[in-house]
Design an enzyme around this catalytic site. Sequence first.
Site: not given
Length: 440
Positions: A181, A216, A296
């Site tokens: 993402h 992911d 992230s």
Amino acid sequence: MLRAFAPRDGARGLGEPPGGRRTARRTASAPFWKPDATADPWRDPYAPAGLGAPAEYPAEPQTDDGPVVVDAQGRKRLRLRDVSVRLTVLALLSLLLVGVIGGTTAWWLGRTADEQPLLAPGTQLSSVSPGVSREPGSVADIAGRVNPAVVSIEVTLTNAGATGSGVVVDAEGGYIVTNNHVISGAADAEDASIRAVFSDGSGSAAEIVGRDPASDIAVLKVDKPGLAEATLGESEDLVVGDPVVAIGSPLGLAGTVTSGIVSALDRPVRLSGEGSDTNAVISAVQTDAPINPGNSGGALVDGTGAVIGINTAIASVGGSSTTGGSIGLGFAIPIDTVRDIAEQLISTGTAVHASLGVNARTVTDGTRDGALVLNVEPDSPAADAGVQEQDVVIAVDGAPVASSEELVVAVDAHDPGDTITLELVRNGSSQEVQATLATA
């Protein structure tokens, strides 16, 4: 004397003088010659001695001369109403004169005395060198060893941009692991660019090697020699309570280090977000180490300095993991999963997942939870095994399944071609079926 004052007529004490010698000044009415004079002890030589009361003196009269008076107890006090006007004026003038002299002196000294300068060239402050203990395994030690292997990821689009983190997993090949993402917005955009910024401040253009929306995970490649490589650990060795350190670029602040513990393991977390094609369910490592947007793709490190997870999501009170901040619930993809997916992406550019072929949602009957099958894909492993709509899956290979997320995690833990045992509840009774998983 004896003849003159000898007692007469049998009396005692001194007698009266002879009549022929009495003069006019000595009368019978005089105090000395009162009728009871013969009984007066002061005249009787044979009277006994005795002590009388102490002498009493009358108080000195209070004088009103001048402002100083003496009261009845003998204390002196000043009576202001008797101070003369001249004396009062003289005292006031003296005070005024003292004030003028003091003020003038202070003003003159202030104008003529040298002022202390604001700057003092060459000044050196005293310093001490206390002993600093950074034991192996301390947060400082871990950060010093791992921080060079963690990079900031900058994604630039025409009208937007994004930031995240990454971890160098292969220094020789220049491979960096991050979240899908973080870079998915630049995957199909012609005008997009991705740049990796290292701990020394240098940067390098990065290319997408492969990405996997189902987990992911994405892998980037940079052409830069001398990279620092992270050590990858084993997430299956973790236990709740183990200390961990999160390293990344939260809110664009590169090289940020936070610490905490593993607060839960095998936590099913669904990952999806606006602007990304990520649609994954992971069996996450939960931590209370503060994680914020921008973390992230960064590293979650154990006490030995080995990476045991890739930070990927946070729980937020507002319901958004992109706009909320840390509330002490962060999630990382276990490094065992990351290693498997990254190796596939580096080798082939894609990753393979097992598929059962059902869509489900979480249900409960008040005593037991499970995954309600909403539909079954035709010719899927579930259809071949006889799974029907409205069946409730409550276990996979004997392990309880309490939600649709747990069902996805249980299936994804296997490889395509593996056979699993599903325990179903249908029409109030349970039964088991065998399903051979296919490739997603």
